[in-house]
Design an enzyme around this catalytic site. Structure first.
Site, PDB file in Angstrom:
ATOM      1  N   ASP A   1      13.940   3.895   5.371  1.00 56.50           N
ATOM      2  CA  ASP A   1      13.297   3.014   4.394  1.00 56.50           C
ATOM      3  C   ASP A   1      14.317   2.333   3.477  1.00 56.50           C
ATOM      4  OD1 ASP A   1      11.149   4.149   5.560  1.00 56.50           O
ATOM      5  OD2 ASP A   1      10.168   4.815   3.716  1.00 56.50           O
TER       6      ASP A   1
ATOM      7  N   PRO B   1       0.834  -1.203   0.000  1.00 58.05           N
ATOM      8  CA  PRO B   1       0.000   0.000   0.000  1.00 58.05           C
ATOM      9  C   PRO B   1       0.871   1.257   0.000  1.00 58.05           C
ATOM     10  CG  PRO B   1      -0.605  -1.458   1.821  1.00 58.05           C
ATOM     11  CD  PRO B   1       0.619  -2.039   1.181  1.00 58.05           C
TER      12      PRO B   1
ATOM     13  N   GLY C   1       3.704   4.719   5.120  1.00 55.90           N
ATOM     14  CA  GLY C   1       4.830   4.404   5.997  1.00 55.90           C
ATOM     15  C   GLY C   1       5.447   3.027   5.804  1.00 55.90           C
ATOM     16  N   LEU C   2       5.082   2.328   4.731  1.00 58.54           N
ATOM     17  CA  LEU C   2       5.658   0.993   4.513  1.00 58.54           C
ATOM     18  C   LEU C   2       6.837   1.024   3.537  1.00 58.54           C
ATOM     19  CD1 LEU C   2       2.397  -1.163   4.316  1.00 58.54           C
ATOM     20  CD2 LEU C   2       3.808  -0.692   6.305  1.00 58.54           C
TER      21      LEU C   2
HETATM   22  C1  MEV Z   1       7.829   8.205   9.213  1.00 61.61           C
HETATM   23  O1  MEV Z   1       7.615   6.919   8.620  1.00 61.61           O
HETATM   24  C2  MEV Z   1       8.580   8.101  10.485  1.00 61.61           C
HETATM   25  C3  MEV Z   1       8.927   9.405  11.191  1.00 61.61           C
HETATM   26  O2  MEV Z   1       9.694   9.063  12.332  1.00 61.61           O
HETATM   27  C4  MEV Z   1       9.671  10.364  10.307  1.00 61.61           C
HETATM   28  C5  MEV Z   1      11.073   9.936   9.952  1.00 61.61           C
HETATM   29  O3  MEV Z   1      11.671   9.097  10.627  1.00 61.61           O
HETATM   30  O4  MEV Z   1      11.594  10.492   8.964  1.00 61.61           O
HETATM   31  C6  MEV Z   1       7.674  10.113  11.683  1.00 61.61           C
END
Ligand code: MEV
Length: 311
Positions: free
Chosen positions: A154, A103, A107-108
């Site tokens: 990521d 998705p 955040g994945l």
């Molecule tokens: C975003 O997936 C995670 C946060 O900690 C931002 C970041 O680490 O860049 C909110």
């Protein structure tokens, strides 16, 4: 040639990581796929999930401005940076087909997954296999170029796989007992709802919270404990505790909280993962109660993905 690339979740420490505290991230087997094949005189990109296609001449790629190409921007930027890094002047063309089960915008690491997949596919296509350190660095460069600003979370987690500790934008792989423990855990990633706010907006809102540092210190203590536990029950409780603290940062939503409650009641524990404002919840599954868990989740009109760690 086909390259399959994982996605990632943050197990602990989102937002805290922005302030120099640790975050623990895990690569998961929710994947994107990049297929590359030879094609004379052209570069063709197909985004299969979006039914979109782009054709370029070979001499266009090295000077391209990826940001002007909408959904193709990560892919184009990854191709351009890989060719430049390897100092390759493309004489043979290729077709790249991309599809993904991940998705987006929740955040994945869906864009990082595709970026890393394309870097690997292009370098292998020219018989110039890259080391993980080189791939992670290139991936980070691509995200920075496309987004203007990026975190290594990521691209590093997706490149090195397994479990990573991220601190001060530096990744460190965690091996040994902790990784072995997580290998045996079953998780559900639950796509709860579209995110109502962007990451930058949420990070700015958290910045205004006076007591945030106290919360981050508590989260750091949770990580200390989590790295030592060997019981799923304990680990799950720590996830839920991290969620309670994220709630105090006002980044959760009523629906996310409902799903976390279900995950804590019918699983070992749960928390939102990523920046919040909607998005995904990760649940540690208690296999003896998985059916009940799924039954309860299905009442919530959510998308459920079974997943495990990839190492
Ligand atoms: C975003 O997936 C995670 C946060 O900690 C931002 C970041 O680490 O860049 C909110």
């Amino acid at each position: 040639m086909i390259v399959e690339t994982p996605s990632k979740v943050i197990l602990f420490g989102e937002h805290a990581v922005v302030y120099g505290y640790r975050a623990i991230a895990m690569a998961i087997d929710l994947t994107s796929t990049v297929e590359i094949k030879r094609l004379d005189n052209k570069i063709v990109l197909n985004l299969n999930d979006l039914n979109k296609s782009l054709r370029l001449n070979l001499d266009e790629i090295k000077d391209i401005e990826p940001k002007n190409f909408g959904d193709f921007k990560y892919c184009l930027c990854a191709i351009k940076n890989t060719l430049n890094y390897l100092d390759i002047e493309p004489k043979i063309g290729f077709e790249i087909n991309i599809s993904s089960k991940i998705p987006v915008s929740c955040g994945l690491g869906s864009s990082a997954s595709i970026t890393i997949g394309v870097i690997k596919a292009v370098s292998r296509f020219y018989d110039r296999e890259l080391k993980d350190d080189e791939i992670a660095k290139l991936g980070y460069t691509v995200e920075r170029e496309v987004q203007g600003k990026a975190s290594v979370t990521d691209t590093s987690t997706i490149t090195y796989k397994g479990i990573l500790e991220i601190k001060n934008n530096k990744p460190k792989k965690i091996k040994g007992k902790f990784e072995e423990f997580l290998k045996n855990c079953k998780f559900l990633v639950v796509y709860v709802e579209d995110r109502k706010k962007k990451t930058a907006e949420l990070v700015n809102e958290v910045a205004k919270i006076e007591y945030k540092d106290e919360i981050f210190k508590e989260i750091d203590k949770i990580i200390d404990k989590a790295l030592k536990v060997d019981s799923k029950e304990e680990f799950g409780k720590l996830m839920t505790k991290n969620h309670e603290l994220l709630k105090r940062l006002n980044i959760s939503t009523p629906k996310i909280d409902r799903v976390v409650d279900i995950g804590s009641k019918f699983g070992f524990g749960a928390k939102l993962t990523g920046a919040g404002g909607g998005g995904c919840v990760i649940i540690l599954v208690d296999e003896n109660r998985e059916k009940e868990l799924l039954k309860e989740l299905n009442k919530e009109n959510v998308k459920i993905f079974r997943c495990k760690m990839v190492s």
